[in-house]
Design an enzyme around this catalytic site. Structure first.
Site, PDB file in Angstrom:
ATOM      1  N   GLY A  15     -19.941  17.096 -37.934  1.00 33.56           N
ATOM      2  CA  GLY A  15     -20.146  16.066 -38.948  1.00 33.56           C
ATOM      3  C   GLY A  15     -20.676  14.764 -38.402  1.00 33.56           C
ATOM      4  N   LYS A  16     -21.032  14.733 -37.104  1.00 32.59           N
ATOM      5  CA  LYS A  16     -21.453  13.470 -36.494  1.00 32.59           C
ATOM      6  C   LYS A  16     -22.747  12.927 -37.088  1.00 32.59           C
ATOM      7  CE  LYS A  16     -23.651  15.886 -32.709  1.00 32.59           C
ATOM      8  NZ  LYS A  16     -23.532  17.145 -33.498  1.00 32.59           N
ATOM      9  N   ASP A  35     -31.704  14.702 -30.531  1.00 34.95           N
ATOM     10  CA  ASP A  35     -32.489  15.900 -30.819  1.00 34.95           C
ATOM     11  C   ASP A  35     -33.994  15.667 -30.680  1.00 34.95           C
ATOM     12  OD1 ASP A  35     -30.081  17.035 -31.372  1.00 34.95           O
ATOM     13  OD2 ASP A  35     -30.552  17.636 -33.426  1.00 34.95           O
ATOM     14  N   TRP A  53     -30.013  26.787 -26.613  1.00 33.49           N
ATOM     15  CA  TRP A  53     -30.338  25.475 -27.150  1.00 33.49           C
ATOM     16  C   TRP A  53     -29.207  24.464 -26.970  1.00 33.49           C
ATOM     17  CZ3 TRP A  53     -35.096  24.226 -28.892  1.00 33.49           C
ATOM     18  CH2 TRP A  53     -35.970  25.265 -29.231  1.00 33.49           C
ATOM     19  N   ASP A  54     -28.043  24.900 -26.539  1.00 33.17           N
ATOM     20  CA  ASP A  54     -26.868  24.028 -26.525  1.00 33.17           C
ATOM     21  C   ASP A  54     -26.461  23.585 -25.126  1.00 33.17           C
ATOM     22  OD1 ASP A  54     -25.075  24.123 -29.430  1.00 33.17           O
ATOM     23  OD2 ASP A  54     -26.799  25.420 -29.221  1.00 33.17           O
ATOM     24  N   ARG A 161     -19.068  26.309 -40.089  1.00 30.41           N
ATOM     25  CA  ARG A 161     -20.135  25.367 -40.403  1.00 30.41           C
ATOM     26  C   ARG A 161     -21.443  25.757 -39.726  1.00 30.41           C
ATOM     27  NH1 ARG A 161     -16.976  19.574 -39.507  1.00 30.41           N
ATOM     28  NH2 ARG A 161     -15.671  19.636 -41.396  1.00 30.41           N
ATOM     29  N   ARG A 165     -25.459  27.410 -41.420  1.00 34.74           N
ATOM     30  CA  ARG A 165     -26.793  26.815 -41.316  1.00 34.74           C
ATOM     31  C   ARG A 165     -27.849  27.912 -41.262  1.00 34.74           C
ATOM     32  NH1 ARG A 165     -26.791  21.466 -37.418  1.00 34.74           N
ATOM     33  NH2 ARG A 165     -25.478  20.188 -38.743  1.00 34.74           N
ATOM     34  N   TYR A 168     -33.237  25.786 -37.814  1.00 35.09           N
ATOM     35  CA  TYR A 168     -33.521  24.465 -37.261  1.00 35.09           C
ATOM     36  C   TYR A 168     -35.017  24.345 -37.006  1.00 35.09           C
ATOM     37  CZ  TYR A 168     -28.510  24.350 -36.167  1.00 35.09           C
ATOM     38  OH  TYR A 168     -27.145  24.382 -36.245  1.00 35.09           O
TER      39      TYR A 168
END
Length: 263
Positions: A15-16, A35, A53-54, A161, A165, A168
């Site tokens: 939620g940032k 990003d 990607w993380d 969450r 999604r 991206y």
């Protein structure tokens, strides 16, 4: 003119970015998204045949740190650097009555401290929100932050969450997590690269500065970095915005002698 860079960090889907969007709207602050510094798809590390990607290697962290340093040094810089993947905030998140109250509360802050306010003088303060999920992994990035708002939550909430999604936007197209990506890539990376904050929280360390907020102090090379931690799985977005507005406004009002930025 002085500059304050407020980190908005934490897990993917904690939620940032939603929090950052609301704080930007209410406090009138520009946003810098980490990003924007993702590498081209072809340069992203591959682990067991899957693009990772993380991890820090997926971004140009040195360029990101240099960009933040330049923002701090250049008083003419007043704009946002926005990611195409930033969320769209909804009025359903915060009631109209509560939003009216928050906007009134933030009015004087917007007037006095917005980086692009026409009345800002050379002796004023520019404040930026810096949004990113890997900022706590890089000492050079952390060194540019004055303090950090850190959102965390439990495994199941973050998993639900992230898996909700669809895709991206990337530099060369789009990305959609394959099955099992959260368990194999996302969550282990979150735990590894945020360990300096998560480990003290797990050990119930850090001081409780207000209800639902714990503060962890990280030792950097030349100073300490205050990290204000909020469990976004237990606090709704309206309460989270209010808590973070408290922190931002209390920090801004604190005597310079107790604000250990080292900049």
């Amino acid at each position: 003119m002085s500059t304050i860079l407020i980190g908005c960090a934490g897990a993917s889907c904690s939620g940032k970015s939603t929090l950052t969007e609301w704080l930007s709207k209410i406090l009138g602050l520009p946003v810098i998204h980490q990003d924007r510094f993702f590498k081209a798809d072809s340069d992203v590390p591959v682990v067991n045949g899957i693009m990772h990607w993380d991890c820090p290697g997926a971004l140009d962290m040195s360029e990101f740190a240099a960009f933040l340093k330049n923002v701090r040094a250049d008083p003419a810089f007043v704009d946002s650097e926005l990611s195409p993947n930033r969320p769209t905030i909804s009025d359903k998140d915060i009631s109209s009555h509560e939003l009216d109250h928050l906007m009134i509360r933030g009015e004087s802050f917007r007037s006095n401290h917005s980086a692009n306010n026409a009345r800002a003088s050379s002796s004023g303060t520019r404040i930026f929100l810096v949004d990113g999920f890997l900022m706590m992994s890089d000492p050079d990035v952390m060194a540019q932050l004055d303090y950090v708002l850190f959102l965390h939550s439990d495994y199941q909430i973050l998993k639900e969450r992230r898996e909700a999604r669809f895709s991206y936007v990337t530099l060369e197209g789009t990305w959609q997590d394959p099955p099992g990506y959260f368990d194999d890539i996302v969550y282990p990376a979150y735990v590894e690269y945020n360990a300096r904050v998560l480990d003290p929280l797990k050990q119930n360390e850090g001081s409780g500065v207000k209800s639902n907020v714990r503060k962890v102090e990280l030792d950097l090379a030349s100073r300490s970095l205050s990290v204000f931690c909020i469990d976004s799985g237990k606090v709704g977005i309206s309460e989270m915005v209010r808590l973070c507005m408290d922190i931002v406004q209390e920090w801004e009002a604190a005597p310079a002698s107790v604000v250990k930025t080292g900049h």
